[in-house]
Structures are given as structure tokens and as C-alpha cells.
Design an enzyme around this catalytic site. Structure first.
Site, PDB file in Angstrom:
ATOM      1  N   LYS A  15       0.808  -1.217   0.000  1.00 57.30           N
ATOM      2  CA  LYS A  15       0.000   0.000   0.000  1.00 57.30           C
ATOM      3  C   LYS A  15       0.845   1.273   0.000  1.00 57.30           C
ATOM      4  O   LYS A  15       0.561   2.220  -0.736  1.00 57.30           O
ATOM      5  CB  LYS A  15      -0.939  -0.036   1.203  1.00 57.30           C
ATOM      6  CG  LYS A  15      -1.952   1.080   1.255  1.00 57.30           C
ATOM      7  CD  LYS A  15      -3.034   0.807   2.299  1.00 57.30           C
ATOM      8  CE  LYS A  15      -2.514   0.795   3.722  1.00 57.30           C
ATOM      9  NZ  LYS A  15      -1.976  -0.489   4.207  1.00 57.30           N
ATOM     10  N   LYS A  37      -1.366  10.239   6.326  1.00 62.94           N
ATOM     11  CA  LYS A  37      -1.416   8.940   6.983  1.00 62.94           C
ATOM     12  C   LYS A  37      -2.362   9.067   8.159  1.00 62.94           C
ATOM     13  O   LYS A  37      -2.103   9.800   9.119  1.00 62.94           O
ATOM     14  CB  LYS A  37      -0.014   8.517   7.451  1.00 62.94           C
ATOM     15  CG  LYS A  37       0.022   7.153   8.123  1.00 62.94           C
ATOM     16  CD  LYS A  37      -0.245   6.030   7.141  1.00 62.94           C
ATOM     17  CE  LYS A  37      -0.136   4.659   7.818  1.00 62.94           C
ATOM     18  NZ  LYS A  37      -0.381   3.563   6.882  1.00 62.94           N
ATOM     19  N   ASP A  50       5.208   5.865   7.285  1.00 64.54           N
ATOM     20  CA  ASP A  50       4.818   5.608   5.903  1.00 64.54           C
ATOM     21  C   ASP A  50       4.775   6.889   5.070  1.00 64.54           C
ATOM     22  O   ASP A  50       5.176   6.889   3.903  1.00 64.54           O
ATOM     23  CB  ASP A  50       3.449   4.936   5.870  1.00 64.54           C
ATOM     24  CG  ASP A  50       3.482   3.505   6.398  1.00 64.54           C
ATOM     25  OD1 ASP A  50       4.588   2.943   6.509  1.00 64.54           O
ATOM     26  OD2 ASP A  50       2.402   2.960   6.689  1.00 64.54           O
ATOM     27  N   ALA A 111      -4.611   2.208   7.354  1.00 67.74           N
ATOM     28  CA  ALA A 111      -3.763   1.244   8.058  1.00 67.74           C
ATOM     29  C   ALA A 111      -4.394  -0.128   7.869  1.00 67.74           C
ATOM     30  O   ALA A 111      -5.499  -0.376   8.361  1.00 67.74           O
ATOM     31  CB  ALA A 111      -3.667   1.590   9.538  1.00 67.74           C
ATOM     32  N   GLY A 112      -3.725  -1.002   7.124  1.00 63.00           N
ATOM     33  CA  GLY A 112      -4.308  -2.311   6.862  1.00 63.00           C
ATOM     34  C   GLY A 112      -5.474  -2.208   5.898  1.00 63.00           C
ATOM     35  O   GLY A 112      -5.405  -1.509   4.888  1.00 63.00           O
ATOM     36  N   PRO A 200       5.923  -3.269  -9.569  1.00 62.46           N
ATOM     37  CA  PRO A 200       6.870  -4.382  -9.533  1.00 62.46           C
ATOM     38  C   PRO A 200       7.354  -4.685  -8.119  1.00 62.46           C
ATOM     39  O   PRO A 200       7.569  -3.774  -7.309  1.00 62.46           O
ATOM     40  CB  PRO A 200       8.037  -3.886 -10.402  1.00 62.46           C
ATOM     41  CG  PRO A 200       7.491  -2.756 -11.196  1.00 62.46           C
ATOM     42  CD  PRO A 200       6.415  -2.136 -10.367  1.00 62.46           C
TER      43      PRO A 200
END
Length: 241
Positions: A15, A37, A50, A111-112, A200
Site C-alpha cells: 500500500k 497517513k 509511511d 492502516a491495513g 513491480p
């Protein structure tokens, strides 16, 4: 699309790197970008989060983080165990709206998964997306098991009358197995939304200059990139028997 909410079908699906790719591609298209975030867990106050990683890879974006909790748990659980104030969907929506007034694009990274709880009232990223009226981008695994989790996430997005912008494969393997190759065709079918790219495997380890140069080739035009699903389509291989 001034605000885009980015969620995963679970943890460790790519993510944050996908968020960085979307940010880098938007910057390359001449758009100003902010990354929010909603809640960072599992890090000390002095560690890079993040949003910092997105900025490192993507370039000059505005970053914001609403809360940070030390244990690597769901934000609501981590806040409770730390004796800290939780984040509410309203706080997420208000901060995103403020950033949207100053930027062309705001990326809200959860988150998740979509329904991971922020607070004791059961508030989630889906609730924040609803308050914002923002589309949701789902980041999914490439391989076996991803169809179920992606479809469940897509069903919940639609149940809440949210817009599902599409699906991005968060980590496309160097040597994709049969399930991964088949999923290129099957993911948009189960999600009832377009496949908008494939990042990728190992992209987050690229030097930032290389990441920024290449990121547009991983994402579809809807995300300002040049990725073409038809050109990417991989043969599924021979049928059994």
C-alpha cells in the site's frame, strides 16, 4: 479527484509503495500532492513513518500524520493499549479536506484494510471516505487468495455507496505463477472495477530518482500514468488435460 483514499485488502500488500507511485506520477503530471497517513502504528516517535517513505520515493509532497502508536496493532487497539487518544473518521476527513484546499491531490493512506477500526466507536477508513465523498483505490496481492479479499473489499465499498476507483496490484512478482497470471484478468471482474496498475516487486528499494522516472509506467491513465492492462496481460498458460 482532489482526494483519493488508498486502502489495502490487508496488511503487507504494498500500500505505501503504491501510494508513493501514485504521488510520483501525479507530481510528474504537474500536480501538487499531499499525503495523509490517518494513523501510524508500530513505530517510535523518532522513526520514519509511511508518509515519510512516500516523500522519500515520490519527491516534494506535503506529508501529514494524525496519530502514532507504538505497538503494531489496529489503530483503535494500539491507541487503547497506549492510553492515547484515538483518531476518528471525522478528524481524518477534516484534515484531508483542509489539505485538498491547498493541493491538487490528497492521498489518504489507511492502516491495513478498509474496516480496520480507528476508535472504540468502530470508526474506519471507509467512514472517512464517506464523509469526504472520496473514491477508494484498493491495493491487492497478486497471487492465490487475492480474489476473495478483493471482492469482499469491493462489496463493502459499494455497500456504503462509495466510488471504487479501481484496483492496483501492490507487488507484481518477477516470475508470476499461474494464479497471479490469471488474476490479471480475474481481479477487475470480481471487483467490478478496472485494474489500474501493477507495482513491480522490490520497487520500494529503487533509488528515488529511478522510482520517480519509472512510476508512471506502473499506473493507468486514470492515475496519470501510461500502464496498459492489455499490453501487460500475461498468458495464463496451457489448460490442464
Amino acid at each position: 479527484m482532489p482526494v483519493l483514499v488508498i486502502t489495502g485488502t490487508g496488511t503487507e500488500v504494498g500500500k505505501t509503495v503504491t501510494t508513493a507511485a501514485v504521488a510520483a506520477t501525479a507530481l510528474a503530471a504537474g500536480r501538487s500532492v499531499a499525503v495523509l497517513k490517518a494513523a501510524q502504528t508500530g513505530l517510535r516517535p523518532d522513526e520514519r513513518g509511511d508518509a515519510d517513505e512516500v516523500a522519500r520515493l515520490a519527491g516534494p509532497v506535503t506529508t501529514a500524520e494524525l496519530a502514532r502508536y507504538p505497538e503494531p496493532l489496529a489503530p483503535g487497539t494500539a491507541a487503547r493499549r497506549a492510553g492515547m487518544a484515538p483518531v476518528s473518521p471525522r478528524e481524518v476527513a477534516d484534515r484531508a479536506a483542509k489539505l485538498a484546499a491547498e493541493h491538487d491531490l490528497v492521498l489518504v493512506e489507511g492502516a491495513g484494510g478498509l474496516l480496520v477500526r480507528f476508535d472504540a466507536a468502530g470508526g474506519t477508513l471507509a467512514d472517512a471516505a464517506g464523509l469526504l465523498g472520496a473514491p477508494v483505490l484498493v491495493v491487492a496481492h497478486a497471487g492465490l487468495g487475492t480474489l476473495n479479499t478483493t471482492e469482499l473489499t469491493a462489496l463493502e465499498v459499494r455497500r456504503r455507496d462509495l466510488e471504487l476507483a479501481g484496483v492496483v496490484i501492490g507487488s507484481w512478482p518477477d516470475s508470476p505463477d499461474l494464479a497471479s497470471r490469471c488474476n490479471v484478468a480475474d481481479l477487475p471482474e470480481v471487483a467490478e472495477a478496472p485494474l489500474l496498475g501493477a507495482i513491480p516487486s522490490g520497487a520500494g528499494a529503487l533509488p528515488p530518482a529511478d522510482f520517480r522516472k519509472t512510476a508512471p509506467t506502473w499506473l493507468a491513465p486514470r492515475l496519470d500514468g501510461t500502464w496498459d492492462r492489455e499490453a501487460f496481460q500475461v498468458r495464463e498458460g496451457p489448460q490442464p488435460g
